[in-house]
Scaffold this active site. Structure first.
Site: not given
Ligand code: WQD
Length: 340
Positions: A126, A151, A155
């Site tokens: 990731s 997590y 990785k």
């Molecule tokens: C993306 C952006 C949030 C929800 C994670 C893991 C990564 C991979 C993908 C597995 C951020 C914003 C989110 C919400 C929001 N997982 N957001 N409101 O954290 O980039 O990555 O998931 O492989 O390893 O780290 O993904 O979709 O949670 O967040 O504003 O209700 O969307 O703050 O900026 P992330 P995410």
């Protein structure tokens, strides 16, 4: 026909990868204990490909039961390892469960790969291993930064464990660093099935649009970015799946340049959270009720991929843009029962 063991084969990325493998002439055996997936996914894979795969419900942290898979299928030619706990926030509250599950399952698989002479190992990694990068886009040579969660640490440790085994010459491996996988199979028979309240942006968007969630939050609009919200590299799950087959073929045909290759799997386009919401609204014609909320702990400000290596060395061609990601995600959500 080459037989591939896919762990976590009934999960989001695992199931889409199995479809791609079957469509490109591989035979597939899956292992999935359904702790974060559903048995019905096997039926969906059959509906799409016409092939029914065998799934073992073994717990990969148990070496004895996992060994039975290799004893029944001594002709496994490669392994794609997806199975892992992957909720960033949950890992902060349950670090030991994450280290126990994610690392012991990996070590068991590697031990059995050596014992049964399985030479080709593709690991689901990731972009989280980059932490908050010093600059963007990131290339595979960027250093790992302090993991923001257990997590992410699993990785990083997983990559190191694999690299240490590869240097013994007993296996060769490819580490695939996903950015943000989103979207659903164009048949709308496979897609993301978050259990409980979703945490990732796109399932939150689609559940809000369909009315399961009353409104959504944007975690921060005061970041140093063009519109104040975080920047991410969203990549369609089918493009991610395709890259796995290409990476496996590169290993099996000995076209890898080093014994342990690393590839970024992203589009190379950074899109802000607010732009992702706008893209969804355009595609779905649904006005999303959202409010700006405080920043979420552990969030990286901005990250997106330099994906030239995967394009040049794997011949990886990205087929889906953000509109296709949002369109398939939305169609998939509408195909699901409207219960939370
Ligand atoms: C993306 C952006 C949030 C929800 C994670 C893991 C990564 C991979 C993908 C597995 C951020 C914003 C989110 C919400 C929001 N997982 N957001 N409101 O954290 O980039 O990555 O998931 O492989 O390893 O780290 O993904 O979709 O949670 O967040 O504003 O209700 O969307 O703050 O900026 P992330 P995410």
């Amino acid at each position: 026909m080459k037989k591939i063991l896919v762990t976590g084969g009934c999960g989001y990325i695992g199931s889409h990868t199995i479809v791609d493998l079957l469509e490109h002439g591989f035979e597939v055996v899956s292992v999935d204990d359904f702790s974060n997936s559903y048995p019905s996914v096997i039926d969906r894979i059959e509906q799409i490909t016409g092939k029914r795969i065998e799934n073992f419900t073994s717990n990969l942290t148990d070496l004895t039961t996992t060994k039975k898979i290799f004893e029944k299928h001594p002709d496994i030619a490669g392994i794609i390892h997806f199975a892992a706990f992957k909720a960033v926030g949950e890992s902060v509250n349950q670090p030991l469960e994450y280290y126990q599950n994610n690392l012991s399952s990996l070590i068991n698989l590697l031990q059995l790969s050596v014992e049964f002479g399985v030479k080709n190992f593709v690991f689901s990694s990731s972009c989280t291993v980059y932490g908050n990068p010093d600059s963007i886009p990131v290339t595979e040579s960027f250093p790992m930064k302090e993991a923001a969660s257990p997590y992410g640490a699993t990785k990083q440790m997983g990559e190191r464990i694999i690299q240490d085994l590869v240097q013994t010459g007993k296996i060769q491996a490819t580490l695939l660093r996903y950015f943000n996988p989103v979207g659903a199979h164009p048949s709308i028979l496979l897609g993301e099935l978050p259990i409980g309240k979703p945490l990732n942006l796109v399932p939150v968007i689609t559940q809000t649009a369909v009315g399961i969630l009353p409104e959504m939050q944007v975690f921060g609009n005061d970041y140093p970015t063009r519109d104040g919200s975080c920047i991410r590299d969203f990549i369609h799950v089918c493009d991610i799946a395709r890259a796995h087959t290409l990476a496996l073929e590169q290993l099996m045909e000995q076209r890898n340049k080093v014994p342990c290759e690393i590839f970024n799997l992203g589009t190379g386009l950074g899109i802000t959270v607010l732009e992702a919401i706008q893209a969804f609204e355009k595609v779905s014609n649904v006005q999303l009720p959202y409010r700006i909320a405080p920043r979420r702990a552990g969030d990286v400000v901005a990250i997106y991929a330099n994906n030239e290596k995967a394009k040049n060395e794997l011949g990886w061609k990205i087929q889906n843009d953000i509109d296709a990601m949002m369109d398939t995600a939305w169609k998939w959500q509408q195909s699901l029962p409207k219960k939370s």
